[in-house]
Design a protein around this motif. Structure first.
Motif, PDB file in Angstrom:
ATOM      1  N   MET A  35      63.843 152.815 -64.368  1.00 51.41           N
ATOM      2  CA  MET A  35      62.463 152.757 -64.806  1.00 51.41           C
ATOM      3  C   MET A  35      61.596 152.045 -63.772  1.00 51.41           C
ATOM      4  O   MET A  35      60.429 152.327 -63.695  1.00 51.41           O
ATOM      5  CB  MET A  35      62.368 152.072 -66.150  1.00 51.41           C
ATOM      6  CG  MET A  35      62.964 152.917 -67.262  1.00 51.41           C
ATOM      7  SD  MET A  35      62.706 152.303 -68.920  1.00 51.41           S
ATOM      8  CE  MET A  35      63.533 150.757 -68.897  1.00 51.41           C
ATOM      9  N   GLU A  36      62.179 151.135 -63.011  1.00 48.51           N
ATOM     10  CA  GLU A  36      61.365 150.419 -62.037  1.00 48.51           C
ATOM     11  C   GLU A  36      60.956 151.312 -60.878  1.00 48.51           C
ATOM     12  O   GLU A  36      59.954 151.067 -60.228  1.00 48.51           O
ATOM     13  CB  GLU A  36      62.100 149.200 -61.509  1.00 48.51           C
ATOM     14  CG  GLU A  36      63.340 149.544 -60.687  1.00 48.51           C
ATOM     15  CD  GLU A  36      64.139 148.328 -60.310  1.00 48.51           C
ATOM     16  OE1 GLU A  36      64.013 147.901 -59.151  1.00 48.51           O
ATOM     17  OE2 GLU A  36      64.851 147.799 -61.167  1.00 48.51           O
ATOM     18  N   ALA A  79      60.448 154.689 -61.165  1.00 51.72           N
ATOM     19  CA  ALA A  79      59.654 155.821 -61.643  1.00 51.72           C
ATOM     20  C   ALA A  79      58.884 155.453 -62.906  1.00 51.72           C
ATOM     21  O   ALA A  79      59.141 155.990 -63.977  1.00 51.72           O
ATOM     22  CB  ALA A  79      60.562 157.015 -61.897  1.00 51.72           C
ATOM     23  N   PRO A  80      57.903 154.548 -62.779  1.00 52.04           N
ATOM     24  CA  PRO A  80      57.148 154.171 -63.971  1.00 52.04           C
ATOM     25  C   PRO A  80      56.178 155.251 -64.434  1.00 52.04           C
ATOM     26  O   PRO A  80      55.774 155.261 -65.576  1.00 52.04           O
ATOM     27  CB  PRO A  80      56.387 152.927 -63.521  1.00 52.04           C
ATOM     28  CG  PRO A  80      56.238 153.093 -62.048  1.00 52.04           C
ATOM     29  CD  PRO A  80      57.471 153.819 -61.594  1.00 52.04           C
ATOM     30  N   GLY A  81      55.830 156.177 -63.556  1.00 52.72           N
ATOM     31  CA  GLY A  81      54.831 157.186 -63.889  1.00 52.72           C
ATOM     32  C   GLY A  81      55.409 158.457 -64.473  1.00 52.72           C
ATOM     33  O   GLY A  81      55.105 159.540 -64.009  1.00 52.72           O
ATOM     34  N   THR A  82      56.249 158.312 -65.472  1.00 50.29           N
ATOM     35  CA  THR A  82      56.810 159.484 -66.133  1.00 50.29           C
ATOM     36  C   THR A  82      56.627 159.357 -67.637  1.00 50.29           C
ATOM     37  O   THR A  82      56.532 158.249 -68.157  1.00 50.29           O
ATOM     38  CB  THR A  82      58.308 159.659 -65.780  1.00 50.29           C
ATOM     39  OG1 THR A  82      58.791 160.837 -66.405  1.00 50.29           O
ATOM     40  CG2 THR A  82      59.142 158.478 -66.206  1.00 50.29           C
ATOM     41  N   PRO A 136      60.693 157.749 -69.352  1.00 46.00           N
ATOM     42  CA  PRO A 136      61.459 156.873 -68.466  1.00 46.00           C
ATOM     43  C   PRO A 136      62.922 156.775 -68.910  1.00 46.00           C
ATOM     44  O   PRO A 136      63.217 156.766 -70.103  1.00 46.00           O
ATOM     45  CB  PRO A 136      60.760 155.520 -68.586  1.00 46.00           C
ATOM     46  CG  PRO A 136      59.886 155.599 -69.770  1.00 46.00           C
ATOM     47  CD  PRO A 136      59.662 157.039 -70.083  1.00 46.00           C
ATOM     48  N   TYR A 147      50.386 156.636 -66.146  1.00 43.70           N
ATOM     49  CA  TYR A 147      51.388 155.594 -66.383  1.00 43.70           C
ATOM     50  C   TYR A 147      51.825 154.904 -65.093  1.00 43.70           C
ATOM     51  O   TYR A 147      52.545 153.921 -65.132  1.00 43.70           O
ATOM     52  CB  TYR A 147      52.630 156.192 -67.051  1.00 43.70           C
ATOM     53  CG  TYR A 147      52.361 156.802 -68.400  1.00 43.70           C
ATOM     54  CD1 TYR A 147      51.806 156.053 -69.431  1.00 43.70           C
ATOM     55  CD2 TYR A 147      52.665 158.128 -68.646  1.00 43.70           C
ATOM     56  CE1 TYR A 147      51.552 156.623 -70.664  1.00 43.70           C
ATOM     57  CE2 TYR A 147      52.420 158.707 -69.876  1.00 43.70           C
ATOM     58  CZ  TYR A 147      51.858 157.938 -70.880  1.00 43.70           C
ATOM     59  OH  TYR A 147      51.612 158.500 -72.115  1.00 43.70           O
ATOM     60  N   ASP A 148      51.418 155.414 -63.963  1.00 44.79           N
ATOM     61  CA  ASP A 148      51.856 154.915 -62.659  1.00 44.79           C
ATOM     62  C   ASP A 148      50.794 153.997 -62.062  1.00 44.79           C
ATOM     63  O   ASP A 148      50.109 154.341 -61.109  1.00 44.79           O
ATOM     64  CB  ASP A 148      52.122 156.107 -61.738  1.00 44.79           C
ATOM     65  CG  ASP A 148      52.847 155.718 -60.471  1.00 44.79           C
ATOM     66  OD1 ASP A 148      53.379 154.604 -60.400  1.00 44.79           O
ATOM     67  OD2 ASP A 148      52.879 156.558 -59.552  1.00 44.79           O
ATOM     68  N   HIS A 149      50.664 152.802 -62.622  1.00 43.00           N
ATOM     69  CA  HIS A 149      49.564 151.901 -62.275  1.00 43.00           C
ATOM     70  C   HIS A 149      49.604 151.403 -60.838  1.00 43.00           C
ATOM     71  O   HIS A 149      48.571 151.142 -60.250  1.00 43.00           O
ATOM     72  CB  HIS A 149      49.530 150.712 -63.243  1.00 43.00           C
ATOM     73  CG  HIS A 149      49.382 151.141 -64.660  1.00 43.00           C
ATOM     74  ND1 HIS A 149      48.247 151.740 -65.141  1.00 43.00           N
ATOM     75  CD2 HIS A 149      50.244 151.110 -65.702  1.00 43.00           C
ATOM     76  CE1 HIS A 149      48.395 152.034 -66.417  1.00 43.00           C
ATOM     77  NE2 HIS A 149      49.606 151.665 -66.788  1.00 43.00           N
ATOM     78  N   MET A 160      55.430 155.887 -58.210  1.00 42.98           N
ATOM     79  CA  MET A 160      56.021 157.219 -58.326  1.00 42.98           C
ATOM     80  C   MET A 160      55.255 158.251 -57.499  1.00 42.98           C
ATOM     81  O   MET A 160      55.848 159.163 -56.937  1.00 42.98           O
ATOM     82  CB  MET A 160      56.083 157.649 -59.784  1.00 42.98           C
ATOM     83  CG  MET A 160      56.997 158.804 -60.000  1.00 42.98           C
ATOM     84  SD  MET A 160      57.396 158.907 -61.735  1.00 42.98           S
ATOM     85  CE  MET A 160      58.018 160.554 -61.787  1.00 42.98           C
TER      86      MET A 160
END
Length: 71
Positions: free
Chosen positions: A1-2, A4-7, A10, A45-47, A51
Motif C-alpha cells: 500500500m505504501e 501504490a496509494p493511488g488505487t 489497495p 487517492y494519490d496525494h 503512484m
C-alpha cells in the motif's frame, strides 16, 4: 500500500517499484509485447503523486526496452 496509494483497491504485500520495473523490462525484452495497459490509477487517492510517478516510470521502462529491441 505504501508504493501504490493511488488505487481504488489497495493490497498489502505487492511489488516494490524496483521489482516491478525489473520485471517489466525483462518481459518487454524477452517476449513479443504488442500492447500495455496501466490500470487502477486513481489520482484523487494519490496525494503525493507516488503512484503517478511509478506508472510514468513503468511506461518509460517498457518503451525503452522496446526501442532497445529495435536496434
Amino acid at each position: 500500500m505504501e508504493f501504490a496509494p493511488g488505487t481504488g483497491t489497495p493490497e498489502p504485500g505487492g511489488f516494490a517499484p524496483i521489482d516491478l520495473l525489473r520485471a517489466i523490462r525483462r518481459l518487454t525484452l524477452e517476449t513479443n509485447v504488442v500492447g500495455m495497459d496501466v490500470m487502477e490509477l486513481a489520482p484523487a487517492y494519490d496525494h503525493a503523486d507516488v503512484m503517478i510517478n511509478n506508472a510514468h516510470r513503468l511506461i518509460w521502462e517498457a518503451l525503452a526496452a522496446l526501442s532497445f529491441k529495435k536496434r
